[in-house]
Design an enzyme around this catalytic site. Structure first.
Site, PDB file in Angstrom:
ATOM      1  N   CYS A 180      -7.538 -36.003 -31.992  1.00 47.92           N
ATOM      2  CA  CYS A 180      -8.290 -35.208 -30.995  1.00 47.92           C
ATOM      3  C   CYS A 180      -7.481 -34.754 -29.802  1.00 47.92           C
ATOM      4  O   CYS A 180      -7.500 -33.720 -29.058  1.00 47.92           O
ATOM      5  CB  CYS A 180      -9.770 -35.687 -30.652  1.00 47.92           C
TER       6      CYS A 180
ATOM      7  N   ASP B 269      -7.116 -36.203 -27.072  1.00 44.27           N
ATOM      8  CA  ASP B 269      -7.717 -36.728 -25.616  1.00 44.27           C
ATOM      9  C   ASP B 269      -6.989 -38.034 -25.154  1.00 44.27           C
ATOM     10  O   ASP B 269      -6.707 -38.734 -26.009  1.00 44.27           O
ATOM     11  CB  ASP B 269      -9.208 -36.927 -25.721  1.00 44.27           C
TER      12      ASP B 269
ATOM     13  N   CYS C  55     -12.508 -34.063 -23.606  1.00 46.34           N
ATOM     14  CA  CYS C  55     -13.416 -33.405 -23.575  1.00 46.34           C
ATOM     15  C   CYS C  55     -14.630 -33.759 -22.623  1.00 46.34           C
ATOM     16  O   CYS C  55     -14.421 -34.913 -22.138  1.00 46.34           O
ATOM     17  CB  CYS C  55     -14.151 -33.552 -25.229  1.00 46.34           C
TER      18      CYS C  55
ATOM     19  N   CYS D 221     -15.906 -40.516 -28.337  1.00 49.19           N
ATOM     20  CA  CYS D 221     -15.288 -40.161 -27.136  1.00 49.19           C
ATOM     21  C   CYS D 221     -15.664 -41.340 -26.266  1.00 49.19           C
ATOM     22  O   CYS D 221     -14.834 -41.839 -25.293  1.00 49.19           O
ATOM     23  CB  CYS D 221     -16.013 -38.932 -26.524  1.00 49.19           C
TER      24      CYS D 221
HETATM   25 FE1  FES Z   1     -12.132 -37.532 -29.164  1.00 46.61          FE
HETATM   26 FE2  FES Z   1     -13.725 -36.569 -27.292  1.00 46.61          FE
HETATM   27  S1  FES Z   1     -13.033 -35.306 -28.843  1.00 46.61           S
HETATM   28  S2  FES Z   1     -12.507 -38.235 -27.227  1.00 46.61           S
END
Ligand code: FES
Length: 140
Positions: free
Chosen positions: A34, A36, A59, A103
């Site tokens: 992702c 992040d 996010c 997350c």
């Molecule tokens: Fe993976 Fe938020 S989308 S940490």
């Protein structure tokens, strides 16, 4: 409403954003999938976390969980901070949608990574205490 009021609050005005000069432990975790990234800074005196700050490039749920997780470890002994689970952070935020639970794992791992760095700087092998810091299992 997909997100709880608490999540929205912590997303809109996150606590403990930034860096700590002279941090005693710095952790960085990320998820290749992702994209992040979370960086965590801890100030530790006599094995008590006296300050915590974070920077999250990610996010909204990652920002809200980092905000809550840093609030939760401040003032806690290192041994207690190590027990902080993403589940406890999610509960404190009154829940997250299922697809955003991963997350919160990032916040837990960022704290463990910073504590691992702290132990290493103390000359203590962190692995038996901190355990492995893996990737966010839900993302990968
Ligand atoms: Fe993976 Fe938020 S989308 S940490």
């Amino acid at each position: 409403m997909l997100y709880s009021e608490k999540v929205m609050e912590h997303f809109a005005s996150p606590h403990n954003v930034g860096e700590l000069e002279n941090a005693d432990g710095i952790g960085e975790v990320g998820n290749a999938k992702c994209g992040d990234i979370m960086k965590m800074y801890l100030k530790i005196d006599n094995n008590v976390i006296t300050d915590a700050k974070f920077k999250t490039f990610g996010c909204g749920a990652a920002i809200a969980t980092s905000s809550m997780a840093t609030d939760m470890v401040k003032g806690k002994p290192v041994s207690e901070a190590l027990k902080l689970t993403n589940k406890a952070v999610v509960e404190a935020l009154d829940g997250l949608p299922a697809q955003k639970l991963h997350c919160s794992v990032l916040a837990e791992q960022a704290i463990r990574s910073a504590l691992s760095d702290y132990y290493t700087r103390q000359g203590i092998d962190p692995l038996p205490i901190v355990g492995e810091i893996g990737e966010c299992a839900s993302c990968s």
